[in-house]
Write a protein that holds these residues in place. Structure first.
Motif, PDB file in Angstrom:
ATOM      1  N   ALA A  55      -9.074  -0.670   0.059  1.00 27.36           N
ATOM      2  CA  ALA A  55      -9.414  -2.036   0.477  1.00 27.36           C
ATOM      3  C   ALA A  55      -9.841  -2.309   1.904  1.00 27.36           C
ATOM      4  N   GLN A  56      -9.341  -1.144   2.736  1.00 31.67           N
ATOM      5  CA  GLN A  56      -9.832  -1.210   4.013  1.00 31.67           C
ATOM      6  C   GLN A  56     -11.277  -0.724   4.075  1.00 31.67           C
ATOM      7  N   TYR A  57     -11.712   0.332   3.281  1.00 31.07           N
ATOM      8  CA  TYR A  57     -13.100   0.633   3.180  1.00 31.07           C
ATOM      9  C   TYR A  57     -14.124  -0.410   2.467  1.00 31.07           C
ATOM     10  N   ASN A  60     -12.980  -4.203   4.631  1.00 26.30           N
ATOM     11  CA  ASN A  60     -12.413  -4.281   5.994  1.00 26.30           C
ATOM     12  C   ASN A  60     -11.110  -4.545   6.005  1.00 26.30           C
ATOM     13  N   GLY A  61     -10.115  -4.470   4.885  1.00 27.78           N
ATOM     14  CA  GLY A  61      -8.682  -5.086   5.093  1.00 27.78           C
ATOM     15  C   GLY A  61      -8.750  -5.982   3.686  1.00 27.78           C
ATOM     16  N   ALA A  62      -7.575  -6.269   3.354  1.00 24.73           N
ATOM     17  CA  ALA A  62      -7.089  -7.254   2.213  1.00 24.73           C
ATOM     18  C   ALA A  62      -7.579  -8.471   2.441  1.00 24.73           C
ATOM     19  N   SER A  63      -7.307  -8.921   3.637  1.00 22.62           N
ATOM     20  CA  SER A  63      -7.408 -10.263   4.111  1.00 22.62           C
ATOM     21  C   SER A  63      -8.945 -10.445   4.309  1.00 22.62           C
ATOM     22  N   SER A  64      -9.711  -9.783   4.976  1.00 24.89           N
ATOM     23  CA  SER A  64     -11.415 -10.080   4.700  1.00 24.89           C
ATOM     24  C   SER A  64     -11.673 -10.272   3.188  1.00 24.89           C
ATOM     25  N   ILE A 123     -14.101   4.568  -2.637  1.00 21.88           N
ATOM     26  CA  ILE A 123     -13.091   5.316  -3.229  1.00 21.88           C
ATOM     27  C   ILE A 123     -13.382   6.744  -2.599  1.00 21.88           C
ATOM     28  N   ALA A 124     -14.552   7.200  -2.505  1.00 24.26           N
ATOM     29  CA  ALA A 124     -15.021   8.644  -2.063  1.00 24.26           C
ATOM     30  C   ALA A 124     -14.418   8.683  -0.337  1.00 24.26           C
ATOM     31  N   ALA A 125     -14.694   7.406   0.070  1.00 25.77           N
ATOM     32  CA  ALA A 125     -14.067   7.810   1.694  1.00 25.77           C
ATOM     33  C   ALA A 125     -12.500   7.834   1.726  1.00 25.77           C
ATOM     34  N   ALA A 126     -11.986   6.770   0.922  1.00 23.34           N
ATOM     35  CA  ALA A 126     -10.386   6.881   0.698  1.00 23.34           C
ATOM     36  C   ALA A 126      -9.862   8.328   0.404  1.00 23.34           C
ATOM     37  N   ASP A 127     -10.626   8.900  -0.666  1.00 30.29           N
ATOM     38  CA  ASP A 127     -10.122  10.379  -1.130  1.00 30.29           C
ATOM     39  C   ASP A 127     -10.533  11.410   0.007  1.00 30.29           C
ATOM     40  N   ALA A 128     -11.604  10.991   0.786  1.00 33.04           N
ATOM     41  CA  ALA A 128     -11.960  12.032   1.932  1.00 33.04           C
ATOM     42  C   ALA A 128     -10.809  11.968   3.034  1.00 33.04           C
TER      43      ALA A 128
END
Length: 608
Positions: A55-57, A60-64, A123-128
């Motif tokens: 969610a951050q990537y 830019n966060g769950a709130s956004s 998802i790729a950025a979170a895995d990295a």
């Protein structure tokens, strides 16, 4: 021998040629299926930590993400409103109804493809992140009686490795002091400048070697790197000059006069300056054009900071006010009274853009939440006013006051902490001029009246470096620097995109201004009615002129509509007196008429 083209009983799998096999990318339906598979298999079945990273990537966060979804719901609500069609002519109404009925399949397919690509990239950025093996570590005590802020640099040097211990040193530079310091984005190079004599030195901070130095023989107020370390700007006595890394003068910016502070917006290629005249100016360094000039209307300004999350410029003024500016608006975006009756001496903003720290002449250090524009808590600086402050990449707050520097842990921004994290004294070398954290290193540079000092603050720097970002690799060669410069120019953002809410860019704009204003008024009325029902807010009394807000006047106004026995008697007496006055007035008029009739003709003019 039979040909495969004429054999009806055999199925031929020929993937070469054919109009239907032209590479057009995935279709809208395929993108929808792929996105659903990713949501079902990766996002929904992942752990809570994995969902937060994605969610951050992604948003830019769950709130956004919630706000973006809310904007789309409001837009659909406005489109369903029949009043939204009133301002359109018949041709526009027919075209809009046609688009609503049929829809644009090509646009829908393009949106589906982009959404699937965004989710795949998130998802790729979170895995990295699993590759980021380095972690930042703070000093920890072994018993409750120990305090980390009592640890000196000499004691800390014995526990550090040789490479890190090399960053603890002092430079005695008395001739052109006081000295200031600035680091580039990668932390590889640093600029030291003597304010009184015009001594400017470019240093390689990895090897502690001098790259170039020159003397200007006039006062230097501030310096800053431009898009990379090959160019930097110097605010001299009258104008701003641009020099290269060899110390050769490249350009003189005559539009900027008597400049006190400078900030460079890397993603927009903008140099912002403010000074004695009180004008905030934005200069495009890629084209050489002056983008905008704003008059702050609050006198000279010598305190300025940049919010890294949205590129908003924060200016601190002598009346205790902090104003927020954007090149797209001629007026300030926000104006905050941070220190009542005390000038602003220093400002720092954290990496996330949520917290702002201000230091005033009243020796107060106040923490502000920029999401609500409210003060959360404050600290008091002993030994002098906070002349300089900075926030590191990991959230460590450094404050320079008098001949001391105090460092607070990242928790000190969110809540009030009793004890600081670390401290350092520069006794005999004060007052402190500048305090700056070095990016991607646990190092803090301090410029003071006797030269420059470098100290180590464990846990302050970001341990993991993204070398793919432009001009952020400290080990880049000449070819990589040139390629990063070209790519940075191609990806340069427009100054009009600078706004308080960076998440607005790329979202759907609401349709009608009239509907937005009406909905905002309706929400405010509903909130006020709820507060009245709950008893939290009393109805505001109309503000009156001087003397009418006294207690007795307010009580009389409250008793005005109360009907009791005394008020009825008083009303009857007043009515009776009024009737008697009317009868007496009528009798007097009749007497005068009779006298005027009996008087001679020459005296009748006196009875008019």
């Amino acid at each position: 021998m039979t040909s495969p083209l004429t054999n009806n009983n055999e199925k031929v799998d020929n993937n070469i040629g054919g109009v239907n096999l032209i590479a057009r990318g995935t279709s809208g339906s395929d993108s929808q299926k792929k996105r659903k598979e990713l949501l079902n298999n990766r996002v929904s079945k992942g752990t809570l930590e994995e969902k937060e990273r994605i969610a951050q990537y992604l948003n830019n966060g769950a709130s956004s993400g919630y706000h973006n979804k809310r904007r789309r719901e409001i837009l659909r609500k406005d489109d369903r409103d029949p009043r939204s069609m009133e301002k359109l002519n018949p041709h526009q109404q027919r075209a809009l109804n046609k688009r609503k009925r049929l829809g644009d399949r090509a646009v829908k397919a393009d949106i589906d493809r982009k959404e699937a690509q965004r989710l795949e990239a998130a998802i790729a950025a979170a895995d990295a992140e699993l590759l980021n093996t380095e972690q930042s570590g703070f000093i920890e005590v072994e018993s409750e009686m120990e305090r980390t802020y009592k640890l000196t640099q000499n004691e800390l040097k014995n526990h550090l490795d040789e490479q890190t211990a090399r960053h603890i040193y002092d430079l005695n530079l008395n001739t052109y002091s006081p000295y200031g310091c600035k680091y580039d984005r990668s932390g590889r190079c640093g600029l030291l400048y003597g304010k009184n004599g015009g001594h400017v030195a470019l240093m390689d901070m990895h090897t502690n070697s001098l790259k170039s130095e020159f003397h200007l023989n006039e006062r230097v107020r501030d310096v800053t790197f431009l898009h990379n370390t090959s160019l930097f700007a110097v605010a001299q006595k009258k104008h701003v000059f641009v020099y290269d890394d060899a110390g050769v003068e490249i350009h003189r910016m005559t539009e900027h006069q008597d400049v006190f502070q400078m900030q460079y917006l890397t993603n927009h290629w903008l140099l912002s300056t403010v000074g004695r005249t009180g004008y905030l100016k934005y200069h495009d360094t890629s084209t050489g054009d002056l983008v905008s000039t704003h008059r702050t209307k609050m006198g000279p300004c010598d305190v300025m900071a940049q919010n890294q999350s949205n590129a908003i410029i924060h200016c601190g003024h002598n009346n205790g006010v902090v104003s927020l500016w954007s090149p797209a608006n001629s007026e300030y975006l926000v104006k905050m009274l941070c220190h009542k009756g005390a000038p602003i001496h220093s400002i720092a903003i954290d990496r996330s853009g949520f917290y702002m720290v201000t230091g005033g002449a009243d020796s107060q250090v106040k923490i502000w939440d920029l999401r609500m524009y409210k003060e959360t808590h404050a600290y008091f600086s002993r030994g002098g006013i906070p002349t300089s402050m900075d926030i590191s990449q990991k959230g460590v707050l450094g404050i320079g006051h008098g001949s001391n520097t105090t460092f607070w842990a990242p928790e000190a921004l969110r809540m009030k902490v009793k004890d600081p994290y670390m401290g350092h004294s520069i006794a005999g070398n004060g007052p402190l001029e500048t305090l700056r954290f070095r990016p991607f290193e646990d190092v803090c540079g301090i410029g003071h009246a006797k030269g420059f000092s470098s100290i180590v603050v464990p846990g302050s720097g970001e341990p993991n470096l993204d070398s793919m970002e432009y001009n952020l690799n400290p080990y880049q060669d000449t070819k990589q620097r040139r390629e990063g410069e070209v790519r940075g120019l191609l990806d340069k953002l427009s100054p009009d995109m600078i706004a308080l809410d960076p998440d607005v860019i790329g979202t759907v704009e609401e349709s009608n201004h009239h509907n937005r204003v009406e909905r905002q008024r309706q929400l405010e009325n509903e909130a006020n009615e709820k507060k009245l029902r709950d008893g939290e807010q009393k109805p505001k009394e109309k503000k009156r002129m001087r003397g009418r807000n006294k207690i007795q006047k307010k009580l009389n106004r409250k008793r005005k509509n109360i009907v009791d026995e005394n008020k009825l008697k008083l009303t009857e007496i007043l009515d009776r007196e009024k009737a008697e006055r009317e009868v007496k007035k009528n009798n007097n008029n009749a007497t005068e008429d009779a006298a005027s009739n009996t008087a001679p003709a020459a005296l009748k003019r006196f009875f008019k």
